[in-house]
Design an enzyme around this catalytic site. Structure first.
Site, PDB file in Angstrom:
ATOM      1  CD  GLU A  70     -84.435  36.679  15.307  1.00  0.00           C
ATOM      2  OE1 GLU A  70     -83.464  36.932  16.043  1.00  0.00           O
ATOM      3  OE2 GLU A  70     -85.610  36.976  15.605  1.00  0.00           O
TER       4      GLU A  70
ATOM      5  CG  ASN B 290     -88.542  47.447  23.404  1.00  0.00           C
ATOM      6  OD1 ASN B 290     -89.381  46.577  23.371  1.00  0.00           O
ATOM      7  ND2 ASN B 290     -87.873  47.802  22.332  1.00  0.00           N
TER       8      ASN B 290
ATOM      9  CG  HIS C  52     -92.810  41.734  11.511  1.00  0.00           C
ATOM     10  ND1 HIS C  52     -92.868  40.383  11.738  1.00  0.00           N
ATOM     11  CD2 HIS C  52     -92.534  41.888  10.192  1.00  0.00           C
ATOM     12  CE1 HIS C  52     -92.625  39.738  10.604  1.00  0.00           C
ATOM     13  NE2 HIS C  52     -92.436  40.622   9.658  1.00  0.00           N
TER      14      HIS C  52
ATOM     15  NE  ARG D 161     -89.211  52.099  22.854  1.00  0.00           N
ATOM     16  CZ  ARG D 161     -90.218  51.262  22.665  1.00  0.00           C
ATOM     17  NH1 ARG D 161     -91.210  51.234  23.545  1.00  0.00           N
ATOM     18  NH2 ARG D 161     -90.255  50.449  21.630  1.00  0.00           N
TER      19      ARG D 161
END
Length: 648
Positions: free
Chosen positions: A189, A279, A224, A281
């Site tokens: 991307e 995410n 990252h 969680r």
């Protein structure tokens, strides 16, 4: 109703969940690998089950063993924590199939978000803005970000700035993704180097209520991976914040989500935002949301799992909270992870607040420490390098940053190298204080955030030498003796490799130290030295662990290695020798004996602490020896290769 909860995880998040369970009267069960047998999370649980082995693939990633452990311990529910199996739909289903309660979203919702490429297609259909995957990138699309479709945490992720680099980076990303997540699917991307990473905390019940609890900025990242996070995200126009929250709720509604989760977005400079991933969680950075809302997100997770409804709306945030992740790593050495014994982890907290295993939820909590380790813990290459999270709350963002920076600077962290100094400098950096944030912040400012403090090291070495002298001779007088002493020499090496030679003697007029003109000794003891310079007194607290000496001041700490008085001329290292910088496993070799290589060219890749680390040629030359083979486990200092430099 949950009576006994097994946490399918380790370290800090296991301790965090156990704390809430104790508050609620729920019994707890831990699981542990062999290296974690004596870990704090194991001791703090009511019961613990061994997962034989050391590697995550043999222990914390074995769904069958964890389900069996829950049944054997009499647990009736499983909390996955974060990482490991927390976003595995198959694990969630296995827990349910065993008749246990799953503290998390439905397996179908986890599966829907399990692939980033599939999730983006689903979000686009739901009207959530996405940054589309590029099937055939062109020059106009550069720079690119290669990402693993099945995971996160920076693994399987590469920035590509030229199309010529793309094939090699795709291959490397696939290999890393397959090892980490069991899937080698990757995609490309557009990479927005000045974009902000902004996310929305979600909480949804089974009765149709979906909360956008608040937002966070997590833009300060290395490799990252997040390093500093805060709530609320600063500087967002009201309309952008409202649109982000609406998009996050739409994302949750599109997959029938329940439980806690986070919708992550990339915010461009023009104010537009794009869905990155969800995410499914609890997030590592959830404490900053707890700090500004007063909520206990773990308690709410358990309540939702038990079928309880949420109130119609979440509380509005109050004040500002910032979290810093303390890692065992050296930012000045390309974030190289560090291992060894953690001798001390000491943070000064207000007396009413917790340290280590607890949590003090509630807006205005001040300082908070979440950690999975303690003094005496061994930091191994098997797991993530994070030692602790330090969270500060204050009425304003500036006050929170000041409080957090001061707490970190005063902390006493003895053992492996850490990123503590970088965190302090980042929190005090003018650009950070001005909320000039983007995902390239740390890379852009690395040089100034890691610049050596030469004078500070010299003063620390002097304090270390005087403390050593006091320990050997008893308390030193305040700067004079009846007879002059003979000059003394002490040598120390700082973590950046620089060496300091301290030459000093005590005379009738006080301390005389070469290269320290104007410095006067006020007081010296084996663990405390007070020096005066130009009328300014400064206290140094000195602690020795073997040949390692840690010198602490209110401004930070300095780690030194005591060296022999005279260097051994027989101890030499071939300048072309490449030694393993850390314990780890060789995962790839990308050069062969006889190759002509250039300085900085990657020769092989080591895996340690859940990350890959490239080992590069030290100079232009010929690779004349290669002892690294894929799968080989090496210790720090192991000879990996030899490059014969090109003669001038």
């Amino acid at each position: 109703m949950i009576t006994n909860l097994l946490v399918a995880n380790r370290g800090e998040i296991a301790r965090r969940v156990f704390h809430t369970c104790r508050e609620l009267g729920i019994a707890t069960t831990a699981v542990h690998s062999d290296p974690d047998a004596g870990a704090p999370h194991v001791r703090e649980a009511d019961a613990a089950v061994r997962l034989p082995g050391a590697a995550p693939a043999d222990t914390y990633l074995r769904a069958d063993l964890i389900v069996r452990a829950a049944l054997a311990a009499g647990a009736d529910a499983v909390h996955p924590g974060y990482g490991f199996l927390s976003e595995s739909a198959e694990f969630a289903q296995a827990v349910l199939d065993a008749g246990l309660l799953w503290v998390g979203p439905p397996p179908a919702a986890i599966a829907a978000m399990g692939s980033k490429t599939a999730a983006k297609r689903l979000m686009a259909e739901a009207g959530v803005p996405v940054l589309g995957a590029l099937a055939e990138p062109t020059e106009a699309d550069l720079p690119l970000l290669v990402k693993a479709a099945a995971g996160g945490g920076g693994r399987g992720m590469r920035v590509v700035r030229s199309l010529a680099e793309l094939p090699g980076e795709l291959a490397a990303a696939r290999a890393e993704a397959a090892k980490a997540f069991g899937s080698d699917e990757v995609f490309c991307e557009r990479y927005l180097p000045t974009g902000r990473h902004v996310e929305v905390q979600l909480l949804a019940d089974a009765h149709g209520t979906v909360w956008a609890v608040g937002d966070r900025d997590c833009s300060l990242q290395r490799r990252h991976q997040k390093v500093i996070e805060e709530a609320p995200a600063p500087g967002l126009p009201a309309e952008v914040r409202a649109a982000l929250h609406a998009a996050a709720r739409d994302a949750a509604g599109a997959i029938g989500y329940t439980g806690a989760g986070t919708a992550e977005f990339l915010l461009a400079e023009d104010g537009r935002f794009y869905f990155l991933e969800m995410n499914t969680r609890l997030q590592v950075e959830h404490p900053v949301t707890e700090a500004v809302t007063g909520l206990d997100l773990v308690a709410l997770q358990l309540a939702v799992a038990e079928g309880e409804p949420l109130p119609p709306e979440p509380p509005a945030p109050v004040g500002h909270a910032i979290e810093a992740r303390l890692y065992a790593e050296d930012p000045a050495k390309d974030w190289q992870p560090a291992t060894g014994t953690l001798h001390r982890l000491e943070l000064t907290l207000p007396h009413q607040e917790f340290t280590g295993s607890g949590t003090s939820t509630g807006a205005g909590a001040g300082l908070r420490l979440d950690s999975g380790v303690e003094a005496g813990s061994e930091i191994t290459p098997h797991y993530d390098a994070m030692l602790a999270k330090v969270i500060a709350w204050a009425p304003t963002r500036a006050a929170a940053a000041r409080r957090l920076a001061d707490a970190l600077a005063r902390a006493r962290v003895h053992g492996p190298a850490t990123n503590r100094d970088l965190l302090v400098r980042a929190l005090r950096h003018p650009a950070f204080l001005a909320a000039d944030l983007h995902t390239g912040f740390l890379a852009e400012h690395t040089a100034e955030l890691t610049a050596p403090d030469t004078k500070g090291v010299e003063r620390a070495a002097l304090a270390a030498a005087l403390a050593d002298a006091a320990g050997r001779r008893g308390a030193l007088p305040s700067g004079w003796r009846n007879l002059p002493s003979q000059p003394q020499l002490k040598r120390y090496r700082a973590e950046d490799g620089t060496e300091s030679a301290v030459r000093y003697q005590f005379t009738r007029i006080g301390l005389l130290a070469e290269d320290h003109v104007g410095v006067k000794l006020v007081e010296a003891a084996p663990d405390r030295v007070v020096l005066s310079e130009d009328g300014l007194r400064r206290t140094y607290r000195v602690t020795r662990h073997g040949d390692r000496v840690h010198v602490d001041t209110p401004d930070g700490g300095t780690a030194l290695t005591a060296l022999p008085r005279f260097p051994d001329p027989a101890v030499r290292t071939d300048p072309g020798a490449l030694l393993a910088p850390m314990p780890g496993t060789v995962v790839r070799v990308v050069a062969a004996v006889g190759d002509t290589v250039t300085a900085g060219q990657p020769l092989l890749v080591l895996e340690a602490m859940k990350m890959e680390h490239r080992v590069a040629a030290p100079s232009d030359g010929t690779l004349v020896e290669l002892r690294a083979t894929p799968g080989r486990q090496v210790e720090t200092g192991t000879l990996l290769a030899v490059v014969q430099p090109i003669e001038a």
